[in-house]
Scaffold this motif. Structure first.
Motif, PDB file in Angstrom:
ATOM      1  N   ALA A 191      -5.894   2.269 -11.528  1.00 59.09           N
ATOM      2  CA  ALA A 191      -6.787   1.805 -10.461  1.00 59.09           C
ATOM      3  C   ALA A 191      -7.536   2.960  -9.817  1.00 59.09           C
ATOM      4  CB  ALA A 191      -6.004   1.026  -9.405  1.00 59.09           C
ATOM      5  N   ARG A 192      -6.893   4.110  -9.669  1.00 57.69           N
ATOM      6  CA  ARG A 192      -7.570   5.248  -9.046  1.00 57.69           C
ATOM      7  C   ARG A 192      -8.688   5.767  -9.941  1.00 57.69           C
ATOM      8  NH1 ARG A 192      -8.110  10.597  -8.653  1.00 57.69           N
ATOM      9  NH2 ARG A 192      -6.763  11.126 -10.422  1.00 57.69           N
ATOM     10  N   LEU A 193      -8.423   5.834 -11.242  1.00 62.30           N
ATOM     11  CA  LEU A 193      -9.411   6.399 -12.166  1.00 62.30           C
ATOM     12  C   LEU A 193     -10.568   5.441 -12.434  1.00 62.30           C
ATOM     13  CD1 LEU A 193      -7.091   8.170 -14.747  1.00 62.30           C
ATOM     14  CD2 LEU A 193      -8.298   9.160 -12.809  1.00 62.30           C
ATOM     15  N   THR A 194     -10.406   4.171 -12.100  1.00 61.18           N
ATOM     16  CA  THR A 194     -11.482   3.195 -12.296  1.00 61.18           C
ATOM     17  C   THR A 194     -12.022   2.681 -10.975  1.00 61.18           C
ATOM     18  OG1 THR A 194      -9.862   1.400 -12.511  1.00 61.18           O
ATOM     19  CG2 THR A 194     -10.590   2.465 -14.546  1.00 61.18           C
ATOM     20  N   ALA A 195     -11.713   3.372  -9.879  1.00 61.56           N
ATOM     21  CA  ALA A 195     -12.168   2.907  -8.561  1.00 61.56           C
ATOM     22  C   ALA A 195     -13.681   2.901  -8.443  1.00 61.56           C
ATOM     23  CB  ALA A 195     -11.561   3.788  -7.468  1.00 61.56           C
ATOM     24  N   TYR A 196     -14.369   3.698  -9.264  1.00 61.62           N
ATOM     25  CA  TYR A 196     -15.837   3.754  -9.231  1.00 61.62           C
ATOM     26  C   TYR A 196     -16.466   2.488  -9.803  1.00 61.62           C
ATOM     27  CZ  TYR A 196     -15.445   4.338 -14.233  1.00 61.62           C
ATOM     28  OH  TYR A 196     -15.151   4.107 -15.547  1.00 61.62           O
ATOM     29  N   PHE A 197     -15.697   1.714 -10.611  1.00 60.60           N
ATOM     30  CA  PHE A 197     -16.283   0.588 -11.331  1.00 60.60           C
ATOM     31  C   PHE A 197     -16.797  -0.443 -10.332  1.00 60.60           C
ATOM     32  CE2 PHE A 197     -16.653  -2.786 -14.464  1.00 60.60           C
ATOM     33  CZ  PHE A 197     -17.013  -2.085 -15.606  1.00 60.60           C
ATOM     34  N   PRO A 198     -17.967  -1.041 -10.592  1.00 62.40           N
ATOM     35  CA  PRO A 198     -18.616  -1.878  -9.582  1.00 62.40           C
ATOM     36  C   PRO A 198     -18.017  -3.261  -9.399  1.00 62.40           C
ATOM     37  CG  PRO A 198     -19.938  -1.825 -11.572  1.00 62.40           C
ATOM     38  CD  PRO A 198     -18.831  -0.827 -11.767  1.00 62.40           C
ATOM     39  N   GLY A 199     -16.927  -3.571 -10.061  1.00 63.60           N
ATOM     40  CA  GLY A 199     -16.276  -4.869  -9.914  1.00 63.60           C
ATOM     41  C   GLY A 199     -14.916  -4.831 -10.567  1.00 63.60           C
ATOM     42  N   ALA A 200     -14.259  -5.980 -10.594  1.00 61.64           N
ATOM     43  CA  ALA A 200     -12.954  -6.060 -11.234  1.00 61.64           C
ATOM     44  C   ALA A 200     -13.094  -5.762 -12.731  1.00 61.64           C
ATOM     45  CB  ALA A 200     -12.355  -7.442 -11.025  1.00 61.64           C
ATOM     46  N   VAL A 201     -12.140  -4.998 -13.262  1.00 62.39           N
ATOM     47  CA  VAL A 201     -12.213  -4.582 -14.659  1.00 62.39           C
ATOM     48  C   VAL A 201     -10.822  -4.668 -15.284  1.00 62.39           C
ATOM     49  CG1 VAL A 201     -11.879  -2.131 -14.083  1.00 62.39           C
ATOM     50  CG2 VAL A 201     -12.996  -2.764 -16.251  1.00 62.39           C
ATOM     51  N   ALA A 202     -10.784  -5.103 -16.537  1.00 59.41           N
ATOM     52  CA  ALA A 202      -9.535  -5.156 -17.282  1.00 59.41           C
ATOM     53  C   ALA A 202      -9.742  -4.492 -18.626  1.00 59.41           C
ATOM     54  CB  ALA A 202      -9.070  -6.594 -17.474  1.00 59.41           C
ATOM     55  N   ALA A 203      -8.774  -3.680 -19.042  1.00 58.99           N
ATOM     56  CA  ALA A 203      -8.822  -2.999 -20.334  1.00 58.99           C
ATOM     57  C   ALA A 203      -7.827  -3.659 -21.285  1.00 58.99           C
ATOM     58  CB  ALA A 203      -8.491  -1.522 -20.170  1.00 58.99           C
ATOM     59  N   LEU A 204      -8.312  -4.046 -22.457  1.00 57.43           N
ATOM     60  CA  LEU A 204      -7.462  -4.527 -23.544  1.00 57.43           C
ATOM     61  C   LEU A 204      -7.577  -3.498 -24.660  1.00 57.43           C
ATOM     62  CD1 LEU A 204      -8.396  -8.325 -23.796  1.00 57.43           C
ATOM     63  CD2 LEU A 204      -6.685  -7.248 -22.346  1.00 57.43           C
ATOM     64  N   ARG A 205      -6.478  -2.835 -24.975  1.00 60.28           N
ATOM     65  CA  ARG A 205      -6.599  -1.665 -25.849  1.00 60.28           C
ATOM     66  C   ARG A 205      -5.353  -1.436 -26.685  1.00 60.28           C
ATOM     67  NH1 ARG A 205      -4.956   4.334 -24.233  1.00 60.28           N
ATOM     68  NH2 ARG A 205      -5.792   5.452 -26.025  1.00 60.28           N
TER      69      ARG A 205
END
Length: 396
Positions: A328-342
């Motif tokens: 969450a800290r490393l993706t705090a810049y993202f402009p909305g909710a984000v989910a990674a499937l990897r």
């Protein structure tokens, strides 16, 4: 570093790929000479700039992105940049951006089409019949995991993977599972837009499309924006043509797969599913430097699903993070909710519990790079635009 995953890609996978591409098409002398130059450049370990023969549509951007690295060693450039630039050079060598007869011919198409026609895809499509009457929650969980693990079919990964790959006996495991949080971000609603940033074509894209159908059919989204690459990259990355090929494969299949395919075909015709692309997806930049128009698009989505290993590296930053660094800290810049499937196929990983990390490290297995482990991670994002946005805006 000698023995590292990035060095293996640059030293082994890329030369092997040049040879495979050369053999896949009856290219002319100009293409063979250009491929020879690229192979020598990699072997001699000197990064050369784009030439006018490579096309000038993005030369200004690459001149800026590569200013520090041209003339130096491939191994001294950041891995994310070096990987992206290799594929840009490969496309230039085969005339993909040129004015001749090979313009727009995907050099990886034979590999993608062979996989799509394979029996493994047929088996996976027939398996959908067993889910046709399953409760929505059970079906959703199964399709989410199919979309997640489909990434193991990555053709580029299979060129040089030393460990087990799809179809072999493996002991897969989730190193992080935020699937419950993901479904909470997708409440049943009639007005939500969901963005899906695709990764691979073929055996991964088909499960992505099936998951998209589930989101639409069960009211988790009114509209889905499917983002794909504008040019063939990383061997199996999906473009619009690959979406069409996968849809046709679904439509032509019997049973539940065919019904899903016809629903998706109708959804695309009616605007419920819209294919999008952007030059940024072929740029050697992290998502933190996405241009403003793409940022606004993601900001308008209830959730952005980001698929695959490369997108994950771009999402969190392609660095040797401590694996317990919060996602969450490393993706705090993202402009909305984000989910990674990897599915894990490179060194970068964050958001793990310390106990999980200790267990994985003690196993002695190459769990970060073998494709036998995966993760589902979610964050709310909504951070401010990064200072790198203006630089990325050159691509608009």
């Amino acid at each position: 570093m000698p023995g590292s995953f990035p060095r293996g890609v640059l030293a082994d996978r890329h030369p092997a790929l040049i040879r495979k591409v050369r053999d896949a098409f009856p290219y002319g002398r100009r293409q063979h000479e250009a491929l020879d130059i690229l192979l020598r450049e990699i072997t001699d370990d000197v990064v050369g700039p784009l030439t006018p023969a490579d096309s000038d549509h993005d030369q200004e951007s690459w001149a800026a992105w590569g200013r520090e690295y041209f003339g130096g060693s491939w191994y001294d450039a950041p891995f994310l940049w070096a990987e992206n630039y290799f594929y840009r050079r490969l496309l230039g060598a085969v005339g993909y951006f040129g004015t001749g007869p090979w313009r727009g011919v995907d050099p990886f198409a034979p590999f993608k089409r062979a996989e799509l026609r394979g029996e493994a895809v047929g088996e996976e499509l027939r398996a959908l019949d067993a889910l046709a009457d399953a409760p929505a929650g059970q079906r959703g969980t199964a399709l989410l995991h199919a979309s997640l693990w489909g990434n193991r079919a990555d053709l580029g990964f299979r060129i040089s993977a030393a460990g087990p790959v799809a179809g072999e006996a493996v002991a897969p495991g989730l190193v992080a599972d935020d699937s419950a949080a993901l479904w909470r971000l997708l409440p049943v609603t009639t007005s939500a837009t969901v963005a899906v940033v695709a990764d691979n074509a073929g055996r991964e894209l088909i499960p992505d499309l099936v998951l998209i159908d589930h989101l639409l059919t069960h009211g988790h989204a009114e509209r889905v924006l499917l983002h794909v690459k504008p040019a063939p990259y990383f061997v199996s990355d999906a473009m619009t043509a690959d979406v069409v090929d996968c849809l046709r494969r679904l439509v032509e299949a019997p049973g539940e797969a065919g019904r899903i395919g016809r629903r998706l075909w109708t959804a695309m015709a009616g605007g419920a599913v819209e294919v999008r692309t952007h030059p940024f997806f072929c740029a050697p930049l992290p998502y933190q430097e996405m241009p403003d128009d793409l940022r606004q698009e993601f900001a308008g989505a209830a959730l952005t699903l980001v698929k695959g290993d490369l997108n994950y590296r771009r999402l969190v930053g392609d660095r040797r993070w401590n694996a317990t660094e919060p996602f969450a800290r490393l993706t705090a810049y993202f402009p909305g909710a984000v989910a990674a499937l990897r599915t894990l196929k490179s060194d970068v990983v964050v958001g793990l519990e310390q106990e999980t990390l200790d267990t994985l490290e003690a196993s002695g297995a190459a769990w970060r790079t073998s494709g036998t482990h995966a993760l589902i991670q979610c964050a709310h994002g909504h951070g401010p635009a990064s200072s790198g946005t203006s630089a990325a805006a050159r691509m608009r």
